[in-house]
Design an enzyme around this catalytic site. Sequence first.
Site, mmCIF file in Angstrom:
data_model
loop_
_atom_site.group_PDB
_atom_site.id
_atom_site.type_symbol
_atom_site.label_atom_id
_atom_site.label_comp_id
_atom_site.label_asym_id
_atom_site.label_seq_id
_atom_site.Cartn_x
_atom_site.Cartn_y
_atom_site.Cartn_z
ATOM 1 N N CYS A 1 0.838 -1.201 0.000
ATOM 2 C CA CYS A 1 0.000 0.000 0.000
ATOM 3 C C CYS A 1 0.875 1.253 0.000
ATOM 4 O O CYS A 1 1.310 1.713 1.050
ATOM 5 C CB CYS A 1 -0.933 -0.022 1.211
ATOM 6 S SG CYS A 1 -1.995 1.424 1.292
ATOM 7 N N CYS B 1 -0.441 4.178 1.927
ATOM 8 C CA CYS B 1 -0.326 4.061 3.390
ATOM 9 C C CYS B 1 1.104 4.339 3.855
ATOM 10 O O CYS B 1 1.327 4.977 4.869
ATOM 11 C CB CYS B 1 -0.664 2.656 3.877
ATOM 12 S SG CYS B 1 -2.020 1.877 3.066
ATOM 13 N N ASP B 2 2.084 3.797 3.125
ATOM 14 C CA ASP B 2 3.448 3.747 3.649
ATOM 15 C C ASP B 2 4.435 4.694 2.970
ATOM 16 O O ASP B 2 5.575 4.821 3.424
ATOM 17 C CB ASP B 2 3.987 2.307 3.533
ATOM 18 C CG ASP B 2 3.141 1.329 4.335
ATOM 19 O OD1 ASP B 2 2.590 1.748 5.357
ATOM 20 O OD2 ASP B 2 3.028 0.165 3.928
#
Length: 311
Positions: free
Chosen positions: A134, A137-138
Site C-alpha cells: 500500500c 499508506c506507507d
Amino acid sequence: MDIRPVIIIGTGPAGLTAALYTARAMMKPIVMEGHEPGGQLTLTTEVDNFPGFPEGVLGPELMANMKKQAARFGAEYMPVKATDVDFSKRPYKVTTEKGDVFHAHSIIISTGASAKWMGLPKEKELSGRGVSTCATCDGFFYRNKIVHVVGGGDTAMEDATFLTKFATKVYIVHRRDTLRASKPMQERAMKNPKIEFVWDSEVVEILDDQAGVVGIKVKNLKTNAVTERKTDGLFYGIGHTPNTGFLKGQINLDEHGFIKTVNGPETNIPGVFACGDVQDSYYRQAITAAGSGCQAAIKAERWLENEGLAH
Ligand code: NDP
C-alpha cells in the site's frame, strides 16, 4: 427457524455503511466481521480524502467510528467469518467457520479485496520493514529513499507516481516490455523524471538486514541474468484478489473473481446485493465503497418491501 431480514458479510466502509442504513431502517442486521474487521483501512494511517475531516483522520479511527455509529441503531456484530453460503433457495443460508448457520431474506456482501503478494521468501515478515502492498499508506516513510515498485498496471503506475512525492528515485520492475496500465497513467509515470523502468524483469529475492529491506535480486527474463539492486522499499502493485472464495459458484463473478453487479449493487440473485471493493476493481476508495454500501442497504430495504417481507 430464526430468519433475519438481512445479513451483512464484511465490515469495511461498504459493510459498515450498509449496517448503518439497514439498522436505521429497523432491519436488525447481523453483521459478520470476518478476520479483518474494518477492512483495508485498518492497515492505513492518515486518511486525507474521506470528506468531512478537514485535518484527515486515522483509518482505524474512522472504521471504529463507523462501527459505533451503526451499533447505536442496533447493528448486531459477530466476530465470525462466513465460509459458506446457500443462495439456491430462500431464505438464504450463511454458514460460519464454526459451523453455525444463519438464515436471512436478503444478504449484503461487502467482503472487499486483498492486495496480492508475490510469494517471495520473507516478504510477509518484512511487511512494515520495507515491503508494502500500500503505497498510499506507507509512502510517507520513504522520504529521500530509493524504492522499487513491482507491476505494470494502473496500480503500479499510480503507486510509483505517488511515491515520487517522497522518494528520490522510484524504479518500476515489470515482467514484460509493455505496460498493462491505461495510456494516461503510463504517460504520467514515463514523464516523471524520478521514475525509471526495469523491463522484462522479476524480483526473485529480497535482501535484508536487522533494520529491514536493503536490496533485491532481480532476474532479467530475457537473459536470465540476476543482478542485485539497492533499495529501501519494495512496493507490490500487482493487483488485488477479491474475497469471494466462500461464494463457490453461488453467484455470478467476473473473470477476475469480482462479483458482477448491475444497477449499483444488484447481483444475479434476487435479494443478494454486493458493495465495495468485492464488486469494484476500478474506484476502490473508502468513500465510493461507503456510497455503494448505502445503495445496497436501500436496495435491500426496498426489495424486502416489494417481496412483502418487511416487518
Ligand atoms: P492489473 O491486473 O491491471 O495489473 C497487475 C500488474 O501486475 C500487471 O502488469 C501484471 O503483469 C503484474 N503482475 C501480476 N502478478 C504479478 C507477479 N506475480 N509478479 C510480477 N508482476 C505481476 O491490476 P491493477 O491493480 O493495476 O489494476 C486493477 C484494475 O484497477 C484495473 O482495471 C485498473 O485500471 C484499475 N485501477 C485504476 C486506477 C485509476 O484509474 N486511478 C488505479 C489503480 C487501478 P502483466 O501485465 O504481465 O500481466
